[in-house]
Write a protein that holds these residues in place. Structure first.
Motif, PDB file in Angstrom:
ATOM      1  N   UNK A 234       0.802  -1.226   0.000  1.00 34.92           N
ATOM      2  CA  UNK A 234       0.000   0.000   0.000  1.00 34.92           C
ATOM      3  C   UNK A 234       0.836   1.278   0.000  1.00 34.92           C
ATOM      4  N   UNK A 235       2.058   1.221   0.564  1.00 38.09           N
ATOM      5  CA  UNK A 235       2.901   2.416   0.645  1.00 38.09           C
ATOM      6  C   UNK A 235       3.253   2.956  -0.744  1.00 38.09           C
ATOM      7  N   UNK A 236       3.302   2.075  -1.744  1.00 40.43           N
ATOM      8  CA  UNK A 236       3.541   2.508  -3.120  1.00 40.43           C
ATOM      9  C   UNK A 236       2.270   2.423  -3.960  1.00 40.43           C
ATOM     10  N   UNK A 237       1.424   1.436  -3.678  1.00 39.83           N
ATOM     11  CA  UNK A 237       0.184   1.277  -4.426  1.00 39.83           C
ATOM     12  C   UNK A 237      -0.776   2.437  -4.242  1.00 39.83           C
ATOM     13  N   UNK A 238      -0.800   3.018  -3.033  1.00 43.40           N
ATOM     14  CA  UNK A 238      -1.665   4.172  -2.772  1.00 43.40           C
ATOM     15  C   UNK A 238      -1.268   5.373  -3.617  1.00 43.40           C
ATOM     16  N   UNK A 239      -0.003   5.808  -3.555  1.00 43.50           N
ATOM     17  CA  UNK A 239       0.452   6.898  -4.408  1.00 43.50           C
ATOM     18  C   UNK A 239       0.300   6.604  -5.904  1.00 43.50           C
ATOM     19  N   UNK A 240       0.491   5.343  -6.304  1.00 43.21           N
ATOM     20  CA  UNK A 240       0.316   4.968  -7.710  1.00 43.21           C
ATOM     21  C   UNK A 240      -1.120   5.252  -8.156  1.00 43.21           C
ATOM     22  N   UNK A 241      -2.088   4.775  -7.365  1.00 46.99           N
ATOM     23  CA  UNK A 241      -3.502   4.992  -7.710  1.00 46.99           C
ATOM     24  C   UNK A 241      -3.841   6.482  -7.714  1.00 46.99           C
ATOM     25  N   UNK A 242      -3.289   7.214  -6.751  1.00 42.93           N
ATOM     26  CA  UNK A 242      -3.552   8.653  -6.640  1.00 42.93           C
ATOM     27  C   UNK A 242      -3.020   9.413  -7.856  1.00 42.93           C
ATOM     28  N   UNK A 243      -1.780   9.087  -8.264  1.00 41.87           N
ATOM     29  CA  UNK A 243      -1.191   9.771  -9.408  1.00 41.87           C
ATOM     30  C   UNK A 243      -1.878   9.386 -10.713  1.00 41.87           C
ATOM     31  N   UNK A 244      -2.356   8.147 -10.813  1.00 40.56           N
ATOM     32  CA  UNK A 244      -3.102   7.725 -12.004  1.00 40.56           C
ATOM     33  C   UNK A 244      -4.365   8.566 -12.156  1.00 40.56           C
TER      34      UNK A 244
END
Length: 381
Positions: A234-244
């Motif tokens: 989640x520490x990287x998946x959260x920012x990934x989804x947010x930036x997408x």
């Protein structure tokens, strides 16, 4: 008078020694249960959640009282930080072995569980991972490795099948964080997706420390897939989804249990509502003891649980169950009792196959709505 005083002193000394010996004879034996997870770093909130679950189990067992082989036993949780790093994990494992633990709940990541497993194998100590899903963990032929979650060979296909059949995904872009967990899950997803007729337009690798995904996301936007599968935590998946979302990508984001945490809305913002994620276990409110456990956890730690606490909790009880059946706190005898495990706990019925995997795994699928996790479907394996 002097002689009388001397005799009295001697008598009192004898009584004191006798009392000390009697107390020692009835003193509790302290038995250490190991735990290892990332307690520092980007996913420390998940590691602490696991540690809290294990600690609650130890406290409840001690409060009830434990007798093994006629001897009162007090459990002590020996928790070591592996920082989510393979090298630190082997050091943490060796520290636990040196501390003479009877068994260990750990590690949380596949990339730490696998290298640490050799340390426990060499020491003859049972290792029950509360979260590691990479199939390779239990495919090494070790008699010491167990897990209380389903594997990526089950989780990846369940996620891909849901994408094809329920979300009607025709094209997908895949991104993984290049760890044993993230890459393993992404590869299992990709195999099943292709077999179901989903076209994989690209497969990129990032890393588990990344924070800026704009270059990858911009290129994926040009590919215009129906969905993006992200293999990571989640520490990287959260920012990934947010930036997408910020870059105007319309695709749904698919992910595994590492992303499927209570903290995801804090990390992804409103983009959490665009995520569909899987967990390698039963939904908390559908676990036989889930609701009651969540309440006890909240009362003890004054915070909601994330993902792994119930699995770590049951793993402690499974080690204790093996000790009780062996009527011994000896690690070798405890390990020998493990294959016959049939334990009913918070997460449900737990029994293991010859490799140490669950005989009856479950995959739960979720989305988020207004910052809250919502169950979509349950796949029984």
């Amino acid at each position: 008078m002097k002689g009388s005083s001397s005799h009295r002193t001697l008598a009192l000394t004898i009584i004191a020694v006798a009392c000390t010996q009697a107390v020692a004879a009835h003193a509790d034996q302290v038995v250490k249960i190991g735990h290892s997870a990332p307690l520092t770093g980007a996913i420390a909130h998940l590691g602490k959640d696991s540690e809290n679950g294990a600690r609650l189990a130890v406290e409840e067992i001690n409060a009830k009282g434990l007798v093994i082989g006629g001897q009162r036993v007090t459990l002590q949780l020996d928790s070591q930080d592996d920082a989510g790093d393979p090298r630190a994990a082997t050091q943490a494992a060796q520290k636990l072995v040196d501390d003479k633990i009877v068994g260990v709940v750990g590690h949380l990541n596949s990339g730490t569980s696998i290298p640490a497993s050799r340390i426990y194998r060499d020491a003859g100590i049972v290792q029950i991972s509360q979260a590691a899903t990479n199939p390779a963990y239990t495919q090494q032929g070790f008699k010491t490795t167990y897990r209380v979650v389903a594997t990526d060979a089950q989780q990846g296909p369940a996620l891909a099948t849901y994408a094809a059949q329920s979300l009607h995904v025709k094209t997908v872009a895949i991104v993984d964080d290049a760890t044993a967990y993230g890459q393993g899950l992404a590869n299992e997803f990709e195999k099943t997706a292709k077999s179901l007729g989903i076209r994989v337009v690209s497969h990129d690798a990032t890393n588990d420390k990344a924070i800026d995904f704009r270059a990858i996301v911009t290129r994926i936007k040009g590919e215009n897939p129906d969905a993006i599968m992200y293999g990571g935590m989640d520490a990287t998946g959260g920012p990934f989804a947010k930036q997408a979302r910020q870059l105007g990508v319309r695709a749904r984001v698919l992910a595994g249990d590492g992303v499927c945490s209570g903290d995801l809305p804090n990390l992804a913002g409103t983009a959490a509502d665009n995520v569909v994620c899987s967990e390698a276990g039963m939904a908390l409110d559908r676990m036989p003891g889930g609701t009651a456990f969540a309440l006890r956890y909240q009362n003890r730690f004054h915070q909601p649980l994330q993902v792994y606490a119930p699995f770590a909790y049951d793993a402690v009880f499974i080690i204790v169950d093996a000790m009780q059946r062996a009527q011994s706190t000896d690690p070798a005898k405890t390990l020998a009792a493990m294959p016959a495990t049939h334990y009913r706990g918070v997460i449900g019925e737990t029994s293991f196959d010859a490799k140490g995997d669950l005989q009856h795994g479950v995959i739960s699928l979720y989305t988020y709505k207004d910052g809250k996790k919502q169950l979509l479907d349950v796949v029984k394996l």
